[in-house]
Design a protein around this motif. Sequence first.
Motif, PDB file in Angstrom:
ATOM      1  N   GLU A   1       2.044   9.540   5.868  1.00 36.35           N
ATOM      2  CA  GLU A   1       0.596   9.603   5.633  1.00 36.35           C
ATOM      3  C   GLU A   1      -0.113   8.391   6.194  1.00 36.35           C
ATOM      4  O   GLU A   1      -1.218   8.483   6.708  1.00 36.35           O
ATOM      5  CB  GLU A   1       0.325   9.657   4.118  1.00 36.35           C
ATOM      6  CG  GLU A   1       0.334  11.051   3.556  1.00 36.35           C
ATOM      7  CD  GLU A   1       0.020  11.023   2.066  1.00 36.35           C
ATOM      8  OE1 GLU A   1       0.338  11.980   1.385  1.00 36.35           O
ATOM      9  OE2 GLU A   1      -0.554  10.000   1.620  1.00 36.35           O
ATOM     10  N   PHE A   2       0.540   7.268   6.016  1.00 36.88           N
ATOM     11  CA  PHE A   2      -0.120   6.027   6.445  1.00 36.88           C
ATOM     12  C   PHE A   2      -0.322   5.990   7.957  1.00 36.88           C
ATOM     13  O   PHE A   2      -1.362   5.604   8.450  1.00 36.88           O
ATOM     14  CB  PHE A   2       0.705   4.830   5.978  1.00 36.88           C
ATOM     15  CG  PHE A   2      -0.017   3.518   6.126  1.00 36.88           C
ATOM     16  CD1 PHE A   2       0.215   2.708   7.206  1.00 36.88           C
ATOM     17  CD2 PHE A   2      -0.945   3.131   5.174  1.00 36.88           C
ATOM     18  CE1 PHE A   2      -0.454   1.499   7.322  1.00 36.88           C
ATOM     19  CE2 PHE A   2      -1.624   1.933   5.297  1.00 36.88           C
ATOM     20  CZ  PHE A   2      -1.369   1.109   6.379  1.00 36.88           C
TER      21      PHE A   2
ATOM     22  N   GLU B   1       3.925   1.524  -0.853  1.00 35.68           N
ATOM     23  CA  GLU B   1       4.663   1.608  -2.114  1.00 35.68           C
ATOM     24  C   GLU B   1       3.821   2.223  -3.213  1.00 35.68           C
ATOM     25  O   GLU B   1       4.266   3.087  -3.969  1.00 35.68           O
ATOM     26  CB  GLU B   1       5.128   0.210  -2.532  1.00 35.68           C
ATOM     27  CG  GLU B   1       6.133  -0.438  -1.608  1.00 35.68           C
ATOM     28  CD  GLU B   1       7.488   0.243  -1.679  1.00 35.68           C
ATOM     29  OE1 GLU B   1       7.929   0.553  -2.800  1.00 35.68           O
ATOM     30  OE2 GLU B   1       8.082   0.474  -0.612  1.00 35.68           O
ATOM     31  N   HIS B   2       2.564   1.747  -3.266  1.00 35.30           N
ATOM     32  CA  HIS B   2       1.669   2.308  -4.290  1.00 35.30           C
ATOM     33  C   HIS B   2       1.494   3.803  -4.098  1.00 35.30           C
ATOM     34  O   HIS B   2       1.484   4.584  -5.063  1.00 35.30           O
ATOM     35  CB  HIS B   2       0.297   1.617  -4.236  1.00 35.30           C
ATOM     36  CG  HIS B   2       0.295   0.289  -4.929  1.00 35.30           C
ATOM     37  ND1 HIS B   2       0.218  -0.901  -4.246  1.00 35.30           N
ATOM     38  CD2 HIS B   2       0.360  -0.038  -6.243  1.00 35.30           C
ATOM     39  CE1 HIS B   2       0.250  -1.915  -5.092  1.00 35.30           C
ATOM     40  NE2 HIS B   2       0.342  -1.420  -6.320  1.00 35.30           N
ATOM     41  N   ARG B   3       1.314   4.224  -2.896  1.00 29.27           N
ATOM     42  CA  ARG B   3       1.146   5.640  -2.625  1.00 29.27           C
ATOM     43  C   ARG B   3       2.402   6.412  -3.022  1.00 29.27           C
ATOM     44  O   ARG B   3       2.340   7.507  -3.601  1.00 29.27           O
ATOM     45  CB  ARG B   3       0.831   5.819  -1.125  1.00 29.27           C
ATOM     46  CG  ARG B   3       0.681   7.246  -0.692  1.00 29.27           C
ATOM     47  CD  ARG B   3      -0.665   7.794  -1.098  1.00 29.27           C
ATOM     48  NE  ARG B   3      -0.729   9.223  -0.781  1.00 29.27           N
ATOM     49  CZ  ARG B   3      -0.903  10.191  -1.695  1.00 29.27           C
ATOM     50  NH1 ARG B   3      -1.011   9.879  -2.963  1.00 29.27           N
ATOM     51  NH2 ARG B   3      -0.942  11.447  -1.322  1.00 29.27           N
TER      52      ARG B   3
ATOM     53  N   HIS C   1       0.836  -1.207   0.000  1.00 25.84           N
ATOM     54  CA  HIS C   1       0.000   0.000   0.000  1.00 25.84           C
ATOM     55  C   HIS C   1       0.864   1.247   0.000  1.00 25.84           C
ATOM     56  O   HIS C   1       0.667   2.184  -0.782  1.00 25.84           O
ATOM     57  CB  HIS C   1      -0.911  -0.039   1.241  1.00 25.84           C
ATOM     58  CG  HIS C   1      -1.800   1.156   1.365  1.00 25.84           C
ATOM     59  ND1 HIS C   1      -3.162   1.072   1.216  1.00 25.84           N
ATOM     60  CD2 HIS C   1      -1.514   2.461   1.633  1.00 25.84           C
ATOM     61  CE1 HIS C   1      -3.700   2.278   1.389  1.00 25.84           C
ATOM     62  NE2 HIS C   1      -2.721   3.142   1.644  1.00 25.84           N
TER      63      HIS C   1
END
Lengths: 113, 926
Positions: free
Chosen positions: B82-83, B59-61, B57
């Motif tokens: 952010e996470f 990484e995608h962001r 997740h």
Amino acid sequence: MSNEAELLPGTLDLLILKAVSLGPLHGYAVLLRIGQITRQALLIEQGALYPALFRLVRQGLLKASWGKSDNNRHAKFYELTSKGRKRLREETEGWNRLSAAIALALAARPQEI
Amino acid sequence: MEPPVRSHCLGSCSAAAGNMKRVTGDMRFVAYFRSLAARFFHRSQTESEMEEELRAHIEHRADDLERSGLDRDEAERRARIEFGGIERFKEECREAIGGNFIDALMQDVRFSLRMLRKSPGFTAVAVLTLALGIGATAGIFSVLNGVVLRPLSYPRPEQLVSVEVVPLALDPSLRGMAPEDYFVFREQSRTFQDIGIYAETDTDRDVNVTGFAQPERVHALHTTDGVLSVLGIPPMLGRIFLPSDDSPGAPPTAILTYGYWQRQFSGDASAIGKTIIVDGVAHQIIGVLPRAFRFLDAQDLALILPLQLDRNKTYLGNFSYFGIARLKPGSTLTQASADVARMLPITLNTFPPPAGLSVDLLKQARLTPVLLPLKQEVVGNFGTLLWVLMGSIGIVLLIACANVANLLLVRTEGRQRELALRAALGASRQRIAVQLLRESAMIGLLGGLFGFGLACAALRLLAAFPPSGLPRISDIGINSSVLYFTLGITLVTSLFFGLIPALKYSGVSASVAEGGRVLGLSRERHRARNLLVITQIALAVVLLICAGLMVRTFRVLTRVNPGFVRPAELQTFRIAIPDSDASDDVSVPRIEQEIQDKLAAIPGVSSVAFSSAVPLDGDSRFDNVFAADRTYADGAPPPTRHLLFVSPGYFNTLGIPLIAGRDLTWGDTYNRVPVALISENFAREYWGTPAEALGKRIRIATTDDWRQIIGVVGNVRDDGMDRPARTDVYWPALLANFQSHPLRAQRDVTFVIRSPLAGSESLMKEVRQAVWSVDANLPLASVYTLNYLYIKAIARTSFTLVMLGIAGAMALLLGTVGLYGVLAYSVSQRTREIGIRMALGAQRKDVMRLFLGEGMLVVVIGLTIGLAGSLTLTRFLSSLLFGVTATDPLTFASVAVVLALVALAACHIPARRAIRVDPMVALRCE
């Protein structure tokens, strides 16, 4: 931020089901999709998505499997089961009824009593 | 699959195209269990999957952010921020996956074990301390359970009572049942289902069994027909007695116990119907009792024989039996007692008195019924003893718990920073407390497990070396009650020492702000630990005082002059000459003298004699002895005296001093000269001095000859060292006109041999040869040294002493360790403070005094509380004490001194470490 509504509890699950119903997604994609379909009116805390996803998997509404994302990353994809599809339908109907009723109540004018 | 919808601001999001497996069918339920099983068995795989997914997740962001212009590192950093906290969401995911109780439990167990493994020293000490406490407690409890708490192993044991009659006006310590009472109670009782009487199985009632390869002397029980049916245990083979078996003149029958049946008949079922020869009389075997059968507390019982009491030959006053009865359902003990009291006068009117005794005399004796629950009869005095032991071991357990609690407090304090951090990061007070509790529970569980193992081992030891006199040993064992008890105390103790640190440390949210540096110890925490140590010391004082009192009792007991000399050199054995070997009473003493002479000829033997009984063998032959120069009012019979029938030389062999007059001779015996000897206390009681007693005349029944007192001998503590010496009368082995018998010989005799080889098998071999050379049919029984009987007599005290001594030693050890630990920790925590003090001019002795003073203050407080507590508590011990009061000042003072010295030593070591602190080093480092 004032035009963003607050998320009522339980509605996150509904949003996830809806998002996934449009096609299997991995976690990050679900986040984006929800943002998309709500036209950014709702912001979801990124990490809070996952407990909800896991919960839905446990309840049998979603099923998960590993695959490769667009960015060529190994990711877990979620899609609706038939039970999930049924639940989505029911919840949507219920939600519509509820919101209609409340809207009606809120629109009542003194003369109508 | 629909094509992805492109959103405006966040770049592409995508749906997977590639390889995705489809899961067929509606397998949600199975999927759930599979995921559960997967988590249980492939824990790490699920964990790593979760980790990977969340990372993906991020990484995608990061990809999206990168696409919008940031460089990779910055993008990743931003995405991570952010996470939010991955760990937190992982935890929530774990909770979301499954509220599987077992799974969560396993995780906690694993975690706790890991934490404990990190500090092996602490874990080892804590677990060991606890194991000791729990093991000892569980062990004592299983003894208490088997002996005192468990009901007797008969059906409806609450209905079983022992029935006895006490001559209150005569001698309240005498108890027994008489045949006349038995007959009347059986016929006329309103509260008994049935009643029976039995003759107690002491060595006097042993029987000779002949007809097998070797003659044998075995324990037998003589009962009326009702006794076995009252107990309610059906026979394994054959049948038990019927009333017809018990009627006088009926063909004699016998019932075998399981052990004897296995031994003599090899468990052959055809033993039923065979005959065995008991005391020269043939008995037909009619039944075998089951393996688990126990008659009250009788050991090594071989045969059950019918009493065959003859109603027509029953005279009043023969209280040499014991009674047992089963109450009717709904009858209470009080009702039965009242019933028996009602029937007692009826017996006096139904049966005739023996010659020389009037009914009025019996009425004056004020016979009173004594009915006790049967279990109480069996357990006797050991109940008190065991409860005392239970209490003291409970105290040891408390001390052990206090130690472990202290250890935990110390350890938790060391983890203060970690805990504060966790609290700051959002862990609720509850969660921290729960985790601390779990670790304590783990320690408690381990301690309980090891303790249980210890208890099992200790019980094995007890079974191998049982303290003599302890009743119901066969009922002691590990059973479900013991298990539940062990579990219970494990839980309670875990809760106890787990709550203390959990409560104290779960709210340290503020101390991180202090920068985590602790300059000195917070007052409050110190107080908790000091309180624990004070408690430990107080409890240890109580235990040590109890042990000290027992030590003094033991010393007093062993100092008591038993009346005889060097019992380790005295070998005894018992024989009984049956009618078949000497039908004529006159020949009985001849045989006995011949044996005596043969025994005296054995090399190394310095003297031999025989008697109807030896000291401490439990003999209970008593009767009223009248003196010629006294008048007795009709209602006031003389006190009963202990009667013995002895050979010449008995006093010399045993070392009983001859104070006045002379010993018996064989001439006195064979010519039936009417003479007797008495003990010193009897002489002083009646005639003032031993010399005055010589020449006076005594007799028992009014039809007896008067017998002249020819000698006065020293007192013998026949009944135990803690009881006054009995008043004895010694008669010759052959008497005419005695106790209403025209001629009386003593067929059951105990031989006493003084030899330095007493107790050895080589001596006994020669002894057996000597005896069998006179009469090959005489089995030897009760082969002991007098020392064995002496040790048995003080067994209860020595057992208590050993147990309390162990408990006291454990308490002292644990208390000292606790004290040392607290002080040592205090020193180690206050190194900086010591450094400052020394830098500011404090001398070594000042520092020493500081810590010694701190330690000794705790000790003094604990000592005071302990002494005060002992003053009130030791009275529970008084029934076990002898020759020393429960508040004996010497004991109290010595325990105080010993404890103070030990504590001083324990404080000294850390204090010395304190003065060795180099102020420069202490101030520089943390």
